[in-house]
Design a protein around this motif. Structure first.
Motif, short mmCIF file in Angstrom:
data_model
loop_
_atom_site.label_atom_id
_atom_site.label_comp_id
_atom_site.label_asym_id
_atom_site.label_seq_id
_atom_site.Cartn_x
_atom_site.Cartn_y
_atom_site.Cartn_z
N ALA A 6 -29.59 -7.45 -62.70
CA ALA A 6 -28.62 -6.98 -61.80
C ALA A 6 -29.22 -5.54 -60.48
O ALA A 6 -28.70 -5.50 -59.58
CB ALA A 6 -27.25 -5.78 -62.34
N ALA A 7 -31.02 -5.09 -61.60
CA ALA A 7 -31.33 -4.89 -60.20
C ALA A 7 -31.81 -5.76 -59.25
O ALA A 7 -32.06 -4.77 -58.40
CB ALA A 7 -32.84 -3.98 -61.08
N LEU A 8 -32.13 -6.86 -59.62
CA LEU A 8 -32.49 -7.50 -58.29
C LEU A 8 -31.42 -7.63 -57.14
O LEU A 8 -31.48 -7.35 -55.65
CB LEU A 8 -33.24 -8.41 -58.70
CG LEU A 8 -34.46 -8.71 -59.67
CD1 LEU A 8 -34.74 -10.58 -59.71
CD2 LEU A 8 -35.87 -8.24 -58.53
N GLY A 9 -30.02 -7.58 -57.96
CA GLY A 9 -28.44 -7.77 -56.52
C GLY A 9 -28.97 -6.68 -55.89
O GLY A 9 -28.65 -6.27 -55.04
N GLY A 10 -29.00 -5.32 -56.78
CA GLY A 10 -28.56 -3.91 -55.75
C GLY A 10 -29.25 -3.90 -54.72
O GLY A 10 -28.87 -3.31 -54.46
N TYR A 11 -30.35 -4.25 -55.12
CA TYR A 11 -31.88 -3.62 -54.65
C TYR A 11 -31.56 -4.29 -53.02
O TYR A 11 -31.59 -4.52 -51.96
CB TYR A 11 -33.11 -4.25 -55.10
CG TYR A 11 -34.32 -4.05 -54.36
CD1 TYR A 11 -35.12 -3.09 -53.90
CD2 TYR A 11 -34.81 -5.17 -53.33
CE1 TYR A 11 -36.02 -2.74 -53.82
CE2 TYR A 11 -36.46 -5.32 -52.80
CZ TYR A 11 -36.68 -3.78 -52.65
OH TYR A 11 -37.58 -3.69 -51.68
N ILE B 102 -30.63 -6.79 -71.21
CA ILE B 102 -32.00 -6.70 -70.36
C ILE B 102 -32.01 -7.42 -69.12
O ILE B 102 -32.99 -6.89 -68.38
CB ILE B 102 -33.51 -5.65 -71.00
CG1 ILE B 102 -33.81 -7.19 -71.44
CG2 ILE B 102 -33.20 -4.77 -72.13
CD1 ILE B 102 -35.12 -6.13 -72.30
N SER B 103 -31.79 -8.74 -69.60
CA SER B 103 -32.37 -9.64 -68.90
C SER B 103 -31.33 -9.58 -67.60
O SER B 103 -31.06 -9.93 -66.53
CB SER B 103 -32.11 -11.21 -69.36
OG SER B 103 -32.76 -10.95 -70.49
N SER C 25 -27.06 -3.69 -47.11
CA SER C 25 -26.38 -3.14 -45.84
C SER C 25 -27.59 -1.43 -45.00
O SER C 25 -27.18 -1.81 -44.05
CB SER C 25 -25.45 -2.05 -46.86
OG SER C 25 -26.73 -0.79 -47.68
N LEU D 216 -28.24 -3.10 -51.16
CA LEU D 216 -28.71 -1.88 -50.78
C LEU D 216 -29.58 -2.51 -49.31
O LEU D 216 -29.25 -1.33 -48.47
CB LEU D 216 -29.46 -1.29 -51.91
CG LEU D 216 -28.48 -0.62 -53.14
CD1 LEU D 216 -28.98 0.16 -53.89
CD2 LEU D 216 -27.35 0.74 -52.09
N ARG D 217 -30.22 -3.42 -49.32
CA ARG D 217 -31.08 -4.07 -48.71
C ARG D 217 -30.68 -4.29 -47.54
O ARG D 217 -30.74 -3.64 -46.06
CB ARG D 217 -32.78 -4.68 -48.92
CG ARG D 217 -34.02 -3.94 -49.50
CD ARG D 217 -34.46 -3.48 -49.02
NE ARG D 217 -35.44 -2.09 -49.01
CZ ARG D 217 -36.86 -2.02 -49.64
NH1 ARG D 217 -37.42 -2.86 -48.65
NH2 ARG D 217 -36.94 -0.98 -49.52
N MET E 135 -29.50 -6.27 -66.87
CA MET E 135 -30.30 -5.54 -66.13
C MET E 135 -31.01 -5.49 -64.94
O MET E 135 -31.19 -4.96 -63.79
CB MET E 135 -30.91 -4.27 -66.88
CG MET E 135 -29.51 -3.53 -68.27
SD MET E 135 -30.60 -2.55 -68.84
CE MET E 135 -30.93 -0.80 -68.04
N VAL E 136 -31.92 -6.49 -65.13
CA VAL E 136 -32.84 -6.99 -64.41
C VAL E 136 -32.46 -7.78 -63.22
O VAL E 136 -32.35 -7.71 -62.32
CB VAL E 136 -34.37 -8.42 -64.91
CG1 VAL E 136 -34.76 -8.88 -64.26
CG2 VAL E 136 -34.96 -7.39 -65.44
#
Lengths: 784, 143
Positions: A756-761, A750-751, A767, A764-765, A753-754
């Motif tokens: 990855a969520a920040l990276g993906g965020y 889950i760490s 772009s 996406l921002r 995941m967190v």
């Protein structure tokens, strides 16, 4: 008391940051409190520790791994501790005025105090690994301090260079430490120093170990040919230059050599490495300093030269050499630190550090001028200053060498030292005359438009006055300060007898000769500067930069090859690699290992479901649009889910179903934005290639499954799980495994995941923020 | 304009999905379910909402809480691993408490707490991706 002091310093940085010190006028004095406290305490220990007592402290961290923080305060640790904390006090006050209302003062203090903690930890550590950790702490804070001005490209490059050079050296040193720990059977420094010297020097691994450790020390202390990072580090704010890059951090390498001196000094390799590298550094630094016009650059190369002197002195295993090194370290810290601080004040007051634009500062800034002259005379080594005593001892070392019968070595050293001494005299005079004393400058003269307050100059004056007074109180402190530190370096009792005046000895006459030579160079400085400007300079920096560029080239090439191409290629590489490794491992007895029960009759759904999956997979390959492809993909997933259901794994089925639905929708969201004309059919040969890859990967997965079903290779762990699940208060084994038995794994997942969520965020921002030329062919989705 | 039938379906399905998630989360230790699955179910409930009412509505509703909740989930999961140190001196050892209430024993343990952390991270992780990717491609951005 050692750990509390380290903690105090470590915490006072962030505490000051929170207090927003740039808002009040005299925050520097508050900042100076904690280092002043440490200095005061260290001074009270001068009596006991100076007499040979040793304070030790152990904080156990992990018993199971034998890890503990071992601190040890002996004469050498006290000596260096006083320099670090004492000069740190002055720097803390100075920085408060240097940064004035700059809102990043708090950040500077946070870095400065983190550095101070690391540096004190470094000189107090009694464990090689702890020393390494503190060592890296100084490298990292130095990196952050050099790149303090984030908009300055030079600063960023200088910071990178300094960090890579010292970092690579530190890694080599870590390797050396591990070898040393294996050889000695202990990582404790006092433990390995207590071993008979021959255990280490006669060991088969001695040479590689020593080379690695020396690499660490030489890179940190800016020894030739790694010296180039130090002048580049001058992009740091001046308080940091004065503190880290002249008085303390660059001496970490010298400290390490001094610390290990008793164990290694008898080896010839030690002697020649230190003597040659130190000697070369001394000459190279002194010569290059004459080429420069920037106050800080001159001082930086002079520092390189002085560090060379110290390393060269530590090559010797004699009392006079060790005394000369100890005195040299303190004398240098007490004149070079203030000179850097003076350069900072001059920069602050006039806006330039170019000596061609400066003149007459002694009249416009009398206090600064006084400090500069006091420190400059000491740098030149003119009687009766601390620097003079240090140079006398340096010369004495080579005279002693000649007397001891090693006349060749002694004469070479003596000539080199006299030359260096003369150059020191020359640029001390240049600095003082051109910036402070002469009436007009050759280039357009800079004026003092921002006179420094007296309080700004006070810490500088204080340091120079301490430096100037020490020679007159030698008899009071020589045993406690220099004697105890020197004894730790020598590994035997050292009782130095220092004096300003030894009479008209040959040493004094040589010293006069160096001053006369220096004065000569000073008068001929224009011609000599032109001569030097023509001479080729050894550009360690160029070599380093091209090496780094080459490394980047390799990285770019490999990224392009492995990841730069299309997604199918990217994904085929790991899949084919896995299949290849499996085929290689099973190449001999694949058939023999295969145990298939041919008699079993498959049930209805065991036939229908795989067939359905096959049809769906074919549909993906033949799909004409993205949407139909992902729907077929979803169908494959659903079949897998149904298989889970029939084999009674409800948790897996549920998860599979949910993941299937969510990825399907996510893919639709993504594809929604990509125009459909960007879904071209690949050319025939590429289709064939993908088909081949898919078949190989499919065959691999199939045979793996077949093998695993036929023969449980190892004893299954599932029995353990089902037996212990009730003990873990759970009836659902899958969940118990996830949250209890393998809870630590899940926490890691889950760490991830967190992250990855920040990276993906962020991706996406990013772009969305970048303006992209609108594509005419694409229509807005109806819902938007 | 969101589809009408989706809006209708959403009225019925969203509460059901959320209730299901709660059941999965609480019963997960003994029956099919658990934090991971419950997280995915909650994410699909939000997916339903995004499809039915548009992403802007859902973003207004939960957007600001996603990242704090994700952090909180990680923190809860990490903190629950410390309970074992307190009780048994063992990292990640499960600690269980019993409560007599209404004539039966209710059990609550640190693994359940851990599961709640997993649930928070998974649900917010998937939902934040759903929200980011469903954002309409205007605002001068990539088209």
């Amino acid at each position: 008391m050692l750990t509390p002091f380290l903690l105090l310093l470590l915490l006072s940085g962030p505490a000051l940051w929170l207090l927003r010190p740039h808002r009040w006028g005299h925050a520097g004095w508050l900042a100076a409190l904690s280092p002043a406290l440490v200095t005061g305490w260290l001074l009270t220990q001068l009596g006991a520790v100076g007499n040979g007592q040793v304070l030790t402290e152990q904080r156990v961290w992990s018993d199971a791994f034998g890890l503990a923080l071992d601190l040890r305060l002996d004469g050498l640790g006290l000596f260096f501790g006083l320099i670090v904390a004492g000069i740190g006090t002055a720097i803390a006050v100075y920085a408060g005025y240097y940064f004035e209302k700059n809102s990043r003062l708090g950040y500077f203090y946070a870095l400065l105090f983190t550095f101070m903690t690391s540096m004190l930890g470094l000189v107090w550590a009694d464990n090689l690994l702890a020393l390494f950790v503190f060592w890296e702490g100084t490298s990292i804070t130095s990196y952050l301090l050099i790149s303090f001005k984030l908009t300055d490209k030079n600063a960023l490059e200088g910071a990178r260079r300094a960090f890579v050079v010292t970092g690579m050296g530190a890694l080599a040193m870590l390797g050396g430490f591990v070898l040393l720990g294996q050889m000695a059977g202990t990582y404790s420094i006092s433990g390995l120093l207590a071993l008979p010297a021959a255990t280490l020097t006669q060991h088969a691994l001695f040479t590689p170990m020593l080379v690695l450790v020396l690499l660490g020390a030489f890179t940190k202390s800016a020894q030739f040919p790694f010296h180039f990072w130090l002048p580049g580090a001058m992009a740091a704010p001046t308080p940091a230059s004065a503190y880290l890059h002249s008085a303390t951090m660059v001496k970490a390498g010298v400290y390490l050599l001094a610390r290990l001196h008793p164990a290694f000094a008898e080896s010839p390799l030690w002697f020649w490495a230190l003597f040659v590298v130190g000697g070369l550094t001394m000459l190279v630094g002194a010569v290059i300093a004459l080429r420069h016009y920037d106050l800080k650059a001159i001082l930086a190369y002079a520092t390189v030269s002085q560090l060379g002197v110290l390393v060269m002195l530590l090559a010797f295993n004699t009392k006079v050499a060790v005394t000369a090194a100890v005195v040299g370290i303190l004398a240098h810290a007490l004149y070079k630190g203030p000179l850097f601080m003076v350069a900072g004040i001059v920069d602050h007051a006039t806006g330039t550090r170019d000596i061609r634009k400066l003149a007459g500062l002694a009249r416009s800034l009398p206090l600064v001028g006084a400090a500069a002259i006091l420190a400059g005379v000491s740098m030149a080594g003119i009687i009766p200053t601390f620097g003079f005593v240090a140079k006398e001892l340096l010369l004495e070392n080579f005279f002693a060498l000649i007397e001891a019968g090693q006349s060749q070595l002694g004469w070479i050293g003596l000539v080199a030292v006299v030359l260096t001494g003369a150059l020191f005299v020359a640029y001390s005079l240049i600095l003082l005359w051109e910036a402070f004393l002469r009436r007009s400058s050759p280039l357009k003269q800079a004026t003092v438009h921002h006179a420094p307050s007296t309080l700004f100059v006070l810490p500088v004056l204080a340091l120079t006055i301490v430096g100037a007074l020490i020679p007159f109180f030698f008899s009071a402190i020589e045993g406690a300060l220099f004697g105890s530190a020197g004894s730790a370096i020598l590994g035997a009792t050292l009782e130095p007898h220092l004096a300003l005046w030894h009479g008209w000895t040959p040493i004094f006459l040589t010293s006069l000769l160096a001053i006369a030579l220096g004065a000569l160079v000073f008068t001929q400085r224009e011609g000599i500067r032109k001569l030097f400007a023509k001479a080729p300079e050894f550009k360690g920096q160029t070599v380093f930069d091209s090496a780094v560029d080459a490394l980047y080239g390799v990285a770019r090439w490999s990224t392009r090859t492995v990841q730069g191409s299309s997604f199918p290629t990217q994904i085929s590489i790991p899949l084919l690699a896995a299949a290849g490794f499996a085929a290689f491992a099973l190449r001999h007895n694949f058939i023999a290992d295969l145990r298939v029960d041919w008699s079993a009759v498959p049930t209805f759904y065991e036939v229908v479901l795989p067939l359905l999956a096959v049809v769906a997979a074919l549909a993906i390959a033949r799909a004409q649009s993205r949407l139909s492809a992902i729907i077929s993909l979803g169908l494959v997933g659903s079949v897998v889910m149904l298989i889970y259901v029939f084999f009674s794994a409800p948790d897996l089925a549920l998860t599979q179903f949910l993941v299937e639905v969510l990825t399907l929708v996510l893919l639709v969201f993504v594809f929604y934005r990509i125009p459909n004309h960007a879904y071209p059919k690949p050319p025939k040969h590429r289709s064939l290639k993908y088909l081949l890859i898919s078949l190989v990967v499919g065959a691999w997965g199939f045979s793996m499954a077949l093998l695993a079903a036929g023969e449980p290779l190892a004893q299954s762990i599932s029995e353990y799980f089902s037996l212990n699940a009730t003990a873990a208060h759970g009836g659902n084994i899958v969940n118990v495994i996830l949250v209890d038995f393998r809870g630590f794994d899940t926490l890691g997942e889950i760490s991830v995941m967190v992250v990855a969520a920040l990276g993906g965020y962020a991706l996406l921002r990013a772009s969305r923020l970048r303006p992209v030329k609108p594509d005419k062919k694409y229509k807005e989705p109806p819902h938007a | 304009m969101p589809e009408l039938y989706l809006a209708l379906l959403d009225r019925i399905l969203t509460p059901v999905l959320l209730l299901l998630a709660v059941i999965f989360l609480l019963a997960g230790h003994n029956a099919p379910g658990g934090g991971f699955i419950a997280g995915l179910v909650v994410a699909s409930a939000f997916l339903m909402q995004i499809l039915a009412r548009g992403d802007a509505f859902v973003r207004r509703l939960i957007g600001p809480y996603l990242q704090p909740l994700m952090g909180a989930g990680l923190l809860i999961a990490a903190a629950s691993s410390l309970a074992g140190i307190g009780r048994y001196g063992q990292f990640f050892e499960g600690v269980w408490w019993q409560l007599q209430l209404g004539g039966r024993a209710w059990e609550f343990g640190s693994p359940a707490l851990f599961d709640i952390g997993v649930f928070l991270v998974v649900s917010t992780f998937v939902t934040s991706y759903l929200l980011e990717l469903s954002r309409p491609a205007k605002e001068g951005g990539r088209k």
